[in-house]
Design an enzyme around this catalytic site. Structure first.
Site, PDB file in Angstrom:
ATOM      1  N   GLU A 267       0.825  -1.216   0.000  1.00 24.17           N
ATOM      2  CA  GLU A 267       0.000   0.000   0.000  1.00 24.17           C
ATOM      3  C   GLU A 267       0.857   1.263   0.000  1.00 24.17           C
ATOM      4  O   GLU A 267       0.543   2.236  -0.686  1.00 24.17           O
ATOM      5  CB  GLU A 267      -0.949   0.022   1.210  1.00 24.17           C
ATOM      6  CG  GLU A 267      -1.973  -1.102   1.244  1.00 24.17           C
ATOM      7  CD  GLU A 267      -3.068  -0.979   0.193  1.00 24.17           C
ATOM      8  OE1 GLU A 267      -3.128   0.041  -0.513  1.00 24.17           O
ATOM      9  OE2 GLU A 267      -3.870  -1.930   0.081  1.00 24.17           O
ATOM     10  N   ARG A 271       0.572   3.756  -3.280  1.00 24.93           N
ATOM     11  CA  ARG A 271      -0.054   5.061  -3.049  1.00 24.93           C
ATOM     12  C   ARG A 271       0.995   6.155  -2.827  1.00 24.93           C
ATOM     13  O   ARG A 271       0.980   7.178  -3.504  1.00 24.93           O
ATOM     14  CB  ARG A 271      -1.006   4.991  -1.854  1.00 24.93           C
ATOM     15  CG  ARG A 271      -2.076   3.919  -2.067  1.00 24.93           C
ATOM     16  CD  ARG A 271      -3.196   4.025  -1.083  1.00 24.93           C
ATOM     17  NE  ARG A 271      -3.884   2.735  -0.967  1.00 24.93           N
ATOM     18  CZ  ARG A 271      -5.152   2.574  -0.648  1.00 24.93           C
ATOM     19  NH1 ARG A 271      -5.906   3.618  -0.396  1.00 24.93           N
ATOM     20  NH2 ARG A 271      -5.686   1.376  -0.548  1.00 24.93           N
ATOM     21  N   ASP A 401      -4.167 -10.135  -8.708  1.00 23.80           N
ATOM     22  CA  ASP A 401      -4.437  -9.096  -9.722  1.00 23.80           C
ATOM     23  C   ASP A 401      -3.261  -8.275 -10.260  1.00 23.80           C
ATOM     24  O   ASP A 401      -2.809  -8.457 -11.398  1.00 23.80           O
ATOM     25  CB  ASP A 401      -5.574  -8.164  -9.244  1.00 23.80           C
ATOM     26  CG  ASP A 401      -5.383  -7.587  -7.841  1.00 23.80           C
ATOM     27  OD1 ASP A 401      -4.325  -7.818  -7.246  1.00 23.80           O
ATOM     28  OD2 ASP A 401      -6.290  -6.902  -7.360  1.00 23.80           O
ATOM     29  N   GLU A 535     -12.031  -0.452 -10.783  1.00 23.83           N
ATOM     30  CA  GLU A 535     -11.572  -1.396 -11.813  1.00 23.83           C
ATOM     31  C   GLU A 535     -12.443  -1.451 -13.068  1.00 23.83           C
ATOM     32  O   GLU A 535     -11.927  -1.580 -14.186  1.00 23.83           O
ATOM     33  CB  GLU A 535     -11.424  -2.813 -11.231  1.00 23.83           C
ATOM     34  CG  GLU A 535     -10.286  -2.953 -10.224  1.00 23.83           C
ATOM     35  CD  GLU A 535     -10.595  -2.398  -8.841  1.00 23.83           C
ATOM     36  OE1 GLU A 535     -11.790  -2.152  -8.564  1.00 23.83           O
ATOM     37  OE2 GLU A 535      -9.654  -2.192  -8.049  1.00 23.83           O
ATOM     38  N   THR A 621      -0.773   0.740 -10.353  1.00 23.61           N
ATOM     39  CA  THR A 621      -2.053   0.115 -10.009  1.00 23.61           C
ATOM     40  C   THR A 621      -2.953   1.032  -9.178  1.00 23.61           C
ATOM     41  O   THR A 621      -4.107   0.713  -8.922  1.00 23.61           O
ATOM     42  CB  THR A 621      -1.833  -1.245  -9.308  1.00 23.61           C
ATOM     43  OG1 THR A 621      -3.063  -1.968  -9.307  1.00 23.61           O
ATOM     44  CG2 THR A 621      -1.319  -1.065  -7.888  1.00 23.61           C
TER      45      THR A 621
HETATM   46  C1  DMJ Z   1      -6.428   0.047  -5.342  1.00 24.44           C
HETATM   47  O1  DMJ Z   1      -5.765   0.403  -4.187  1.00 24.44           O
HETATM   48  C2  DMJ Z   1      -5.475  -0.558  -6.329  1.00 24.44           C
HETATM   49  O2  DMJ Z   1      -6.068  -0.543  -7.575  1.00 24.44           O
HETATM   50  C3  DMJ Z   1      -5.082  -1.950  -5.991  1.00 24.44           C
HETATM   51  O3  DMJ Z   1      -4.338  -2.577  -6.988  1.00 24.44           O
HETATM   52  C4  DMJ Z   1      -6.267  -2.826  -5.672  1.00 24.44           C
HETATM   53  N1  DMJ Z   1      -7.478  -2.154  -5.547  1.00 24.44           N
HETATM   54  C5  DMJ Z   1      -7.588  -0.856  -5.006  1.00 24.44           C
HETATM   55  C6  DMJ Z   1      -8.883  -0.250  -5.473  1.00 24.44           C
HETATM   56  O4  DMJ Z   1      -9.914  -1.129  -5.614  1.00 24.44           O
END
Ligand code: DMJ
Length: 646
Positions: A267, A271, A401, A535, A621
């Site tokens: 995380e 982020r 994912d 998503e 992501t």
């Molecule tokens: C986000 O923090 C990122 O996309 C992560 O890869 C997984 N999903 C959350 C949002 O749904």
């Protein structure tokens, strides 16, 4: 000698009567129970306690406004699998991925046993204090002094390498008035979310829009301001410059990287590292660069394991110790976590001229290439100690994912020079198609989950990013497969759209199933919630850019209308607990990814393609744009990605 039996004394044992023995045993078992019970009341620092409990369990609750202990929360929720996320308390956990896990009855039940089993393993934890970890800055110096190149990163040179201006001709403003009005609406949603965050939760990680206060959680250790970091680039590309300046000033004056506390490596990376990198590349502000370098260095100790596979939790303080999640199978690391570092770490090496970051992620790659894969698939749990898979659960949704996402994006970000990533991505996709991709009786294509060969006909909202991923990777597999990949991407995106249209609110559930009579609908109460996730919209955006089929913009607009109707509350946007009910039940959380991803992807969907053109940018992501490292642009050896070990 003859022993004479004494009257009233048993002939057996120590000469105790049966009743006396019973009382003695009772006393003994009471004593043992008391000792075990006492363990739970010992202070956290007591070593004995750490031996018996996995590290996550021994962490103190971070106290602060709105903060809770996510690990404890996970364990607590593990006993409540029938409740949807957010219904257990007023709070929604910061880490949505982890929240997912905690809800799975299998994980829940096993978690406790596995934690106890892992307690033994915890002793094997191979963590080095930060002092014993190679300091990135120290290494940078020696790197600069040695044979390696020493040219500092030049922002001007980087900009000159871009093929197009990042913000396009007119900041991506579409000529069509209706599309422009829709884009303006999305901008207004961003401003509304931001203003409320600023008013009620400034400096905290997320806004609780119903109670009008801030949420901290402990996914980020002592780091704060997740919504600010996640919003920087969104505000900037939308031209919300006053808001952007406030955000920048906060980063400059109040982002405290010397905070202690246990954070999720994943995380913090997606982020904070992603957000700061993107802010730097878009604006050239050196302050972002020095912050991100400082933070990057704090993440390195997580890789100090026997295999170099990082653990999931890291102490950002001086100890630099790391742990596996208490709930993860036998102390394992999670594929989607250790597999979602590559893009950011390559850029950390790019900016610092220090190969260490790239070496760390290349080492992960090396191990994953070598290890045997069941049917070519990558299971979700891997031991950082032995380097072996721990379970055979495969998923394109939660736990797996973004590992797949980062393979194709690593290839694209390297300007298509990273052949290793390319090979792994198309190999993985082939295995996914052979084992996981299914067609429902009603004709919907979906990605099932795989549990040691047995299919679970369920698709998570998280897995809906895969439409976009397969789309952006369509061009670079075998030429004859291009159309096939584009079709597959469109079919998956269509299925995810169906999961929205089949609900009363026109928002999609957390997970939907293709068994038990229904298709693309949640059958379990616990899967019905929507927490402002991006998503599905993310796939609309990519499919729009790839095909310009107007349906994707229409679908995006449907989502805007649904968000406005069901998630907008007086002081921000909130997730909802049941997408099938028109009676709103809000979860009181404005997730930071709503600002970084959901609204950004919507804005891009209604913008011209020259706003952050895909020829120059890949999105991490968390939707933070990172530049493609163009091969024909002059860079020194360090930026060519040569690692010290190569
Ligand atoms: C986000 O923090 C990122 O996309 C992560 O890869 C997984 N999903 C959350 C949002 O749904």
């Amino acid at each position: 000698m003859v022993f004479r039996k004494l009257p009233g004394v048993s002939a057996s044992g120590m000469g105790l009567r049966l009743s006396q023995k019973f009382v003695f045993l009772l006393f003994l078992s009471g004593l043992v129970t008391l000792c075990f019970g006492a363990l739970f009341f010992l202070p956290d620092s007591v070593r004995l306690k750490r031996i018996f409990l996995s590290k996550t369990e021994t962490q103190p609750v971070t106290v602060g406004s709105g903060s809770e202990n996510d690990a404890r929360e996970l364990l607590k929720r593990a006993k409540e699998p029938e409740l949807p996320r957010g219904m257990t308390s007023a709070r929604v956990e910061t880490s949505t991925r982890l929240k997912n896990l905690s809800r799975k009855p299998t994980v829940s039940r096993e978690a406790t046993e596995e934690r106890l089993a892992a307690a033994g393993k915890a002793l094997e934890d191979f963590t080095l204090p930060r002092s014993r970890t190679e300091s990135a800055s120290a290494k940078a110096t020696s790197f600069a002094r040695g044979a390696a190149p020493s040219e500092p990163f030049s922002y001007d040179a980087f900009k000159a390498c871009l093929l197009k201006p990042p913000l396009g001709r007119d900041s991506g403003r579409p000529t069509d008035p209706e599309t422009n009005a829709r884009r303006e609406k999305v901008k207004e949603m961003m401003k509304f979310s931001w203003d409320n965050y600023k008013r009620y939760a400034w400096g905290k990680n997320e806004l609780r829009p119903l109670t009008r206060n801030g949420h901290i959680g402990n996914m980020f250790g002592g780091l704060r301001g997740a919504s600010i970091i996640d919003s920087l680039d969104t505000l900037y590309i939308m031209g919300l410059m006053d808001e952007y300046k406030d955000a920048k000033e906060w980063v400059e004056t109040s982002l405290d990287l010397n905070s202690n506390g246990e954070a999720s490596l994943f995380e913090v990376n997606i982020r904070y590292v992603g957000g700061l990198l993107a802010a730097y590349y878009l604006t050239g502000e050196e302050m972002y660069k020095s912050k991100v370098m400082e933070l990057g260095e704090k993440l390195l100790p997580a890789f100090n394991t026997p295999t170099g596979i990082p653990r999931g939790v890291i102490n950002l303080g001086s100890s630099g110790t790391s742990w596996s999640w208490g709930w993860a199978s036998a102390g394992s690391s999670i594929l989607a976590e250790f597999g979602t570092l590559h893009l950011e770490f390559v850029h950390l090496s790019e900016l610092s001229r220090n190969p260490i970051y790239k070496e760390k992620v290349m080492n992960i790659r090396k191990l994953l290439t070598k290890i045997e894969k069941p049917h070519g698939l990558y299971p979700n749990f891997l031991s950082p100690v032995s380097g072996n898979w721990v379970q055979h659960h495969v998923s394109i949704g939660g736990l797996g994912d973004s590992f797949y996402e980062y393979l194709i994006k690593s290839y694209l970000m390297s300007d298509k020079t990273d052949e290793g990533a390319k090979k792994m991505y198309y190999g993985a996709l082939e295995a996914i198609e052979a084992n996981l991709v299914q067609k429902s009786p009603g004709g919907l294509t979906y990605m099932a989950e795989w549990r040691g060969g047995i299919l679970d006909h369920k698709m998570g909202h998280l897995a809906c990013f895969s439409g976009g991923m397969i789309g952006i990777g369509a061009d670079d597999g075998a030429p004859e497969k291009r159309q096939h990949f584009l079709d597959l991407a469109a079919e998956i995106t269509h299925t995810c759209h169906e999961s929205y249209t089949r609900s009363a609110t026109k928002l999609g559930p957390e997970a939907f199933r293709f068994d038990g009579g229904g298709e693309a609908t949640a059958t379990r109460l616990s899967d019905r919630y929507y927490i402002l996730r991006p998503e599905v919209i993310e796939s609309y955006m990519y499919m729009w850019r790839l095909t310009h089929d107007p349906k994707y913009r229409e679908w995006g607009w449907e989502a805007v209308e649904a968000l406005e109707r069901h998630c907008r509350v007086e002081s921000g946007f909130s997730g909802i607990r049941d997408v099938y009910s028109m009676t709103a039940s809000h979860d009181n959380m404005q997730q930071s990814f709503f600002l970084s991803e959901t609204l950004k992807y919507l804005y891009l969907l209604f913008s011209d393609d020259d706003l952050l053109p895909l020829e120059d940018w890949v999105f991490n992501t968390e939707a933070h744009p990172l530049p493609i490292i163009h091969k024909n642009c002059q860079r020194d050896e360090a930026t060519q990605g040569k690692t010290a070990s190569e």
